[in-house]
Write a protein that holds these residues in place. Sequence first.
Motif, PDB file in Angstrom:
ATOM      1  N   LEU A   1      -8.928  -5.453   7.459  1.00  0.00           N
ATOM      2  CA  LEU A   1      -9.143  -6.200   6.214  1.00  0.00           C
ATOM      3  C   LEU A   1      -8.279  -7.452   6.155  1.00  0.00           C
ATOM      4  O   LEU A   1      -8.666  -8.467   5.573  1.00  0.00           O
ATOM      5  CB  LEU A   1      -8.790  -5.340   4.990  1.00  0.00           C
ATOM      6  CG  LEU A   1      -9.697  -4.162   4.657  1.00  0.00           C
ATOM      7  CD1 LEU A   1      -9.200  -3.492   3.397  1.00  0.00           C
ATOM      8  CD2 LEU A   1     -11.126  -4.614   4.468  1.00  0.00           C
ATOM      9  N   ALA A   2      -7.097  -7.368   6.758  1.00  0.00           N
ATOM     10  CA  ALA A   2      -6.140  -8.482   6.667  1.00  0.00           C
ATOM     11  C   ALA A   2      -6.552  -9.646   7.559  1.00  0.00           C
ATOM     12  O   ALA A   2      -6.070 -10.771   7.392  1.00  0.00           O
ATOM     13  CB  ALA A   2      -4.756  -7.988   7.044  1.00  0.00           C
TER      14      ALA A   2
ATOM     15  N   PHE B   1       0.847  -1.198   0.000  1.00  0.00           N
ATOM     16  CA  PHE B   1       0.000   0.000   0.000  1.00  0.00           C
ATOM     17  C   PHE B   1       0.883   1.249   0.000  1.00  0.00           C
ATOM     18  O   PHE B   1       1.849   1.322   0.751  1.00  0.00           O
ATOM     19  CB  PHE B   1      -0.855  -0.029   1.277  1.00  0.00           C
ATOM     20  CG  PHE B   1      -1.964   0.969   1.299  1.00  0.00           C
ATOM     21  CD1 PHE B   1      -3.178   0.685   0.675  1.00  0.00           C
ATOM     22  CD2 PHE B   1      -1.813   2.186   1.947  1.00  0.00           C
ATOM     23  CE1 PHE B   1      -4.218   1.599   0.705  1.00  0.00           C
ATOM     24  CE2 PHE B   1      -2.850   3.106   1.981  1.00  0.00           C
ATOM     25  CZ  PHE B   1      -4.058   2.805   1.367  1.00  0.00           C
TER      26      PHE B   1
ATOM     27  N   ASP C   1      -4.956   0.125  -3.550  1.00  0.00           N
ATOM     28  CA  ASP C   1      -3.539  -0.195  -3.312  1.00  0.00           C
ATOM     29  C   ASP C   1      -2.764   1.018  -2.813  1.00  0.00           C
ATOM     30  O   ASP C   1      -1.539   0.951  -2.665  1.00  0.00           O
ATOM     31  CB  ASP C   1      -2.906  -0.712  -4.608  1.00  0.00           C
ATOM     32  CG  ASP C   1      -3.614  -1.946  -5.104  1.00  0.00           C
ATOM     33  OD1 ASP C   1      -3.572  -2.962  -4.394  1.00  0.00           O
ATOM     34  OD2 ASP C   1      -4.257  -1.892  -6.183  1.00  0.00           O
TER      35      ASP C   1
ATOM     36  N   GLY D   1     -10.288  -1.770  -0.821  1.00  0.00           N
ATOM     37  CA  GLY D   1      -9.201  -2.554  -1.418  1.00  0.00           C
ATOM     38  C   GLY D   1      -8.229  -1.778  -2.287  1.00  0.00           C
ATOM     39  O   GLY D   1      -7.445  -2.376  -3.025  1.00  0.00           O
TER      40      GLY D   1
ATOM     41  N   ALA E   1      -9.526   2.697   1.297  1.00  0.00           N
ATOM     42  CA  ALA E   1      -8.705   1.629   1.891  1.00  0.00           C
ATOM     43  C   ALA E   1      -9.579   0.402   2.148  1.00  0.00           C
ATOM     44  O   ALA E   1      -9.178  -0.733   1.855  1.00  0.00           O
ATOM     45  CB  ALA E   1      -8.056   2.124   3.185  1.00  0.00           C
ATOM     46  N   ALA E   2     -10.784   0.649   2.665  1.00  0.00           N
ATOM     47  CA  ALA E   2     -11.686  -0.476   2.960  1.00  0.00           C
ATOM     48  C   ALA E   2     -12.107  -1.188   1.678  1.00  0.00           C
ATOM     49  O   ALA E   2     -12.366  -2.397   1.683  1.00  0.00           O
ATOM     50  CB  ALA E   2     -12.915   0.029   3.712  1.00  0.00           C
TER      51      ALA E   2
ATOM     52  N   VAL F   1      -5.975   4.818   8.354  1.00  0.00           N
ATOM     53  CA  VAL F   1      -5.930   3.996   7.136  1.00  0.00           C
ATOM     54  C   VAL F   1      -5.255   2.661   7.445  1.00  0.00           C
ATOM     55  O   VAL F   1      -5.723   1.594   7.040  1.00  0.00           O
ATOM     56  CB  VAL F   1      -5.183   4.745   6.000  1.00  0.00           C
ATOM     57  CG1 VAL F   1      -4.799   3.799   4.872  1.00  0.00           C
ATOM     58  CG2 VAL F   1      -6.044   5.876   5.452  1.00  0.00           C
ATOM     59  N   HIS F   2      -4.160   2.728   8.210  1.00  0.00           N
ATOM     60  CA  HIS F   2      -3.467   1.480   8.549  1.00  0.00           C
ATOM     61  C   HIS F   2      -4.335   0.590   9.418  1.00  0.00           C
ATOM     62  O   HIS F   2      -4.331  -0.631   9.269  1.00  0.00           O
ATOM     63  CB  HIS F   2      -2.115   1.778   9.214  1.00  0.00           C
ATOM     64  CG  HIS F   2      -1.124   2.320   8.224  1.00  0.00           C
ATOM     65  ND1 HIS F   2      -0.833   1.669   7.039  1.00  0.00           N
ATOM     66  CD2 HIS F   2      -0.387   3.454   8.211  1.00  0.00           C
ATOM     67  CE1 HIS F   2       0.051   2.386   6.351  1.00  0.00           C
ATOM     68  NE2 HIS F   2       0.329   3.473   7.041  1.00  0.00           N
TER      69      HIS F   2
ATOM     70  N   ARG G   1      -6.747  -1.151   7.217  1.00  0.00           N
ATOM     71  CA  ARG G   1      -6.095  -2.229   6.463  1.00  0.00           C
ATOM     72  C   ARG G   1      -5.822  -3.448   7.345  1.00  0.00           C
ATOM     73  O   ARG G   1      -5.881  -4.581   6.884  1.00  0.00           O
ATOM     74  CB  ARG G   1      -4.808  -1.710   5.807  1.00  0.00           C
ATOM     75  CG  ARG G   1      -5.173  -0.819   4.614  1.00  0.00           C
ATOM     76  CD  ARG G   1      -3.999  -0.412   3.798  1.00  0.00           C
ATOM     77  NE  ARG G   1      -3.001  -1.428   3.590  1.00  0.00           N
ATOM     78  CZ  ARG G   1      -3.061  -2.411   2.699  1.00  0.00           C
ATOM     79  NH1 ARG G   1      -4.103  -2.530   1.913  1.00  0.00           N
ATOM     80  NH2 ARG G   1      -2.080  -3.274   2.591  1.00  0.00           N
ATOM     81  N   GLU G   2      -5.549  -3.190   8.610  1.00  0.00           N
ATOM     82  CA  GLU G   2      -5.333  -4.322   9.529  1.00  0.00           C
ATOM     83  C   GLU G   2      -6.616  -5.134   9.682  1.00  0.00           C
ATOM     84  O   GLU G   2      -6.591  -6.354   9.704  1.00  0.00           O
ATOM     85  CB  GLU G   2      -4.905  -3.797  10.913  1.00  0.00           C
ATOM     86  CG  GLU G   2      -3.409  -3.545  11.004  1.00  0.00           C
ATOM     87  CD  GLU G   2      -3.042  -2.687  12.194  1.00  0.00           C
ATOM     88  OE1 GLU G   2      -2.033  -1.991  12.098  1.00  0.00           O
ATOM     89  OE2 GLU G   2      -3.799  -2.700  13.191  1.00  0.00           O
TER      90      GLU G   2
END
Length: 334
Positions: free
Chosen positions: A332-333, A95, A292, A290, A287-288, A325-326, A329-330
Amino acid sequence: MIVILKPNVAHEKREQLIEWLKAQSLGVHISDGAFQTVLGLIGDTSKVDLDLLASLDIVESVKRVSDPFKCCNRKFHPEDTIVSVGEAKTGGGYFSLIAGPCSVESEEQIVSIAKAVKAGGATMLRGGAFKPRTSPYDFQGLKAEGLELLKIARQETGLPIVTEIMNINHIPLFEDVDVIQVGARNMQNFDLLKELGKLNKPILLKRGLANTLKELLMSAEYIMASGNEQIILCERGIRTFETYTRNTLDLSAVPMLHELTHLPVVVDPSHATGSARLVPPMALAAAAGGADGIMIEVHNDPMHALCDGAQALTPEQFAALAEKVHRVREVLAV
Ligand code: PEP
Ligand code: MN
């Protein structure tokens, strides 16, 4: 047309097949994946004997692809492309956070913003030196001097620089730029795209103000067909009948483009909304969804910015957003 080869085919047999295809006046785009090799045939495939091709012992399957974009098509290249600029990677799970002012205004301005966005988590620095302004009476950018100031900011921070090109004749000036941005207004400047395709340098290609995703992909195809495969696509909002926002952010472009192409897709919520208070929610949504990466305009003094002050975040707002944002992304992971 795409030809999927069986796993572990002998190199010699594969080369023979490629030569045979090229002898039929076809371009062959080779995509070597971890498990499979996919050959994308470019050109007039109407005379190719599909049954004969499918019967070869090294061929697993053959499919006709009707999409007009070939090189950037995910069917030709199933794995995500990762565009690397030094340590900054975009795509395939990496990202990027691209941040900086709309325009480079002075050495002090760009260096201080570069340091601030780096501290806030940016992976690349943006800043316009050549500005495509709607009015000829507005600030047009510092031009070549602006490029030099960006290089100073890069030296001070280590951040790779992303900046927009407007004129095909300026390509030599951009030799030492890390990522060349093609702005919305130049998305269909086909001569420019063809020349950028000859470079060995990443291109950030923005969607035009009134362009479809297919047209965006065809523009990427212009760059790729000339040989440059390092392209980052950027959704920056399109023009609709809505007037409360500068543009309408088409977030569905992100998953749609991920389906259609292997190229990374970043989102620019600054130009999409035109309003600083709308940037954080749309960046988080990107970010949610998807994306990049995201590209955000940041200014140390938005009230006095020479361009796009209304949509600029302060460095503090950017840092707070980067953190969130991070966190998205966490989630989502998981
Ligand atoms: C920019 O990024 O500075 C810019 C002019 O954006 P766009 O081409 O998306 O309008
Ligand atoms: Mn701007």
